[in-house]
Design an enzyme around this catalytic site. Structure first.
Site, PDB file in Angstrom:
ATOM      1  N   PHE A 136       0.856  -1.192   0.000  1.00 30.61           N
ATOM      2  CA  PHE A 136       0.000   0.000   0.000  1.00 30.61           C
ATOM      3  C   PHE A 136       0.890   1.239   0.000  1.00 30.61           C
ATOM      4  O   PHE A 136       1.910   1.270   0.684  1.00 30.61           O
ATOM      5  CB  PHE A 136      -0.918  -0.006   1.235  1.00 30.61           C
ATOM      6  CG  PHE A 136      -2.050   0.967   1.119  1.00 30.61           C
ATOM      7  CD1 PHE A 136      -3.160   0.676   0.338  1.00 30.61           C
ATOM      8  CD2 PHE A 136      -2.000   2.173   1.775  1.00 30.61           C
ATOM      9  CE1 PHE A 136      -4.208   1.567   0.225  1.00 30.61           C
ATOM     10  CE2 PHE A 136      -3.055   3.082   1.668  1.00 30.61           C
ATOM     11  CZ  PHE A 136      -4.148   2.778   0.886  1.00 30.61           C
ATOM     12  N   ALA A 143       0.426  -1.760   6.044  1.00 25.17           N
ATOM     13  CA  ALA A 143       1.171  -1.616   7.296  1.00 25.17           C
ATOM     14  C   ALA A 143       0.593  -2.478   8.406  1.00 25.17           C
ATOM     15  O   ALA A 143       1.324  -2.943   9.285  1.00 25.17           O
ATOM     16  CB  ALA A 143       1.180  -0.146   7.720  1.00 25.17           C
ATOM     17  N   TYR A 144      -0.702  -2.721   8.381  1.00 19.73           N
ATOM     18  CA  TYR A 144      -1.336  -3.526   9.419  1.00 19.73           C
ATOM     19  C   TYR A 144      -0.800  -4.960   9.423  1.00 19.73           C
ATOM     20  O   TYR A 144      -0.747  -5.611  10.460  1.00 19.73           O
ATOM     21  CB  TYR A 144      -2.851  -3.521   9.209  1.00 19.73           C
ATOM     22  CG  TYR A 144      -3.638  -4.007  10.394  1.00 19.73           C
ATOM     23  CD1 TYR A 144      -3.913  -3.162  11.462  1.00 19.73           C
ATOM     24  CD2 TYR A 144      -4.114  -5.319  10.443  1.00 19.73           C
ATOM     25  CE1 TYR A 144      -4.643  -3.600  12.556  1.00 19.73           C
ATOM     26  CE2 TYR A 144      -4.849  -5.761  11.534  1.00 19.73           C
ATOM     27  CZ  TYR A 144      -5.104  -4.897  12.584  1.00 19.73           C
ATOM     28  OH  TYR A 144      -5.821  -5.332  13.666  1.00 19.73           O
ATOM     29  N   GLU A 145      -0.365  -5.442   8.265  1.00 17.55           N
ATOM     30  CA  GLU A 145       0.140  -6.808   8.128  1.00 17.55           C
ATOM     31  C   GLU A 145       1.642  -6.921   8.420  1.00 17.55           C
ATOM     32  O   GLU A 145       2.192  -8.023   8.474  1.00 17.55           O
ATOM     33  CB  GLU A 145      -0.149  -7.343   6.719  1.00 17.55           C
ATOM     34  CG  GLU A 145      -1.618  -7.580   6.440  1.00 17.55           C
ATOM     35  CD  GLU A 145      -2.410  -6.315   6.132  1.00 17.55           C
ATOM     36  OE1 GLU A 145      -3.625  -6.306   6.382  1.00 17.55           O
ATOM     37  OE2 GLU A 145      -1.811  -5.324   5.652  1.00 17.55           O
ATOM     38  N   HIS A 178      -9.168   5.814  10.543  1.00 10.51           N
ATOM     39  CA  HIS A 178      -8.439   4.627  10.078  1.00 10.51           C
ATOM     40  C   HIS A 178      -6.934   4.771  10.329  1.00 10.51           C
ATOM     41  O   HIS A 178      -6.265   3.809  10.712  1.00 10.51           O
ATOM     42  CB  HIS A 178      -8.733   4.414   8.586  1.00 10.51           C
ATOM     43  CG  HIS A 178      -8.163   3.158   8.035  1.00 10.51           C
ATOM     44  ND1 HIS A 178      -7.075   3.144   7.198  1.00 10.51           N
ATOM     45  CD2 HIS A 178      -8.530   1.869   8.201  1.00 10.51           C
ATOM     46  CE1 HIS A 178      -6.794   1.903   6.866  1.00 10.51           C
ATOM     47  NE2 HIS A 178      -7.658   1.108   7.458  1.00 10.51           N
ATOM     48  N   ARG A 199       9.935  12.521   3.272  1.00 12.58           N
ATOM     49  CA  ARG A 199      10.616  11.516   4.083  1.00 12.58           C
ATOM     50  C   ARG A 199      11.042  10.289   3.276  1.00 12.58           C
ATOM     51  O   ARG A 199      11.635   9.361   3.819  1.00 12.58           O
ATOM     52  CB  ARG A 199       9.707  11.100   5.250  1.00 12.58           C
ATOM     53  CG  ARG A 199       9.633  12.198   6.296  1.00 12.58           C
ATOM     54  CD  ARG A 199       8.391  12.122   7.159  1.00 12.58           C
ATOM     55  NE  ARG A 199       8.398  13.178   8.178  1.00 12.58           N
ATOM     56  CZ  ARG A 199       8.135  14.449   7.963  1.00 12.58           C
ATOM     57  NH1 ARG A 199       7.850  14.867   6.727  1.00 12.58           N
ATOM     58  NH2 ARG A 199       8.162  15.337   8.932  1.00 12.58           N
TER      59      ARG A 199
END
Length: 159
Positions: A25, A59-61, A91, A130
């Site tokens: 993502f 990122a959740y995984e 979220h 960044r």
């Protein structure tokens, strides 16, 4: 009182194996973080064949992928790379917070350094800054943090 050495850190990579868990993502951002991380790892002596990479949806995984790398891939450190940009809903807080908590948990329970290379920003521009822009490349910084942590922990001895 003990005297402490406040040097710039030891980034020697003598035989280090590094796991990288990277989210798909926001690939336009994470791809740049990944490039920065791999570039700095190889610049400091990590062989490309000693970098084990796994891609996950978001990122959740990342914590589960980091856990697998730490537990079965025989790596000295894991670098988690992702990009969570705030939107109009809560979220952001759920994903960023659970990702950070999960990665910290993996590090504490696996005894393998897990480096948080997940940028969490309010805007797309802050994220771009960044990922190789005006704020540097946080993926490259995560790579250096991994090498420094490996060396720092390797220097801890028993009495």
């Amino acid at each position: 009182m003990a005297k402490f050495d406040l040097d710039d850190g030891n980034y020697e990579a003598d035989g280090a194996r590094i796991g990288i868990a990277a989210s798909r993502f926001n690939q336009h951002l994470v791809g740049k973080l990944l490039e920065g991380a791999v570039e700095d790892l190889t610049k400091h002596g990590v062989a490309e064949h000693d970098i084990e990479m796994v891609r996950v949806p978001g990122a959740y995984e990342l914590p589960l992928a980091a856990k697998r790398l730490a537990n079965i891939a025989d790596v000295d450190a894991v670098i988690a790379l992702g990009a969570v940009v705030r939107g109009d809903t809560p979220h952001f807080e759920f994903v960023a917070g659970e990702c950070a908590r999960g990665l910290q948990s993996v590090a504490l329970y696996s005894d393998v350094p897990v480096i948080f290379g997940v940028i969490t920003t309010n805007t797309e521009q802050q994220a771009l800054d960044r990922c190789g822009g005006s704020e540097g490349n946080k993926g490259a910084e995560a790579a250096l943090a991994a090498l420094e942590t490996i060396n720092a922990l390797g220097g801890i001895t028993t009495r």
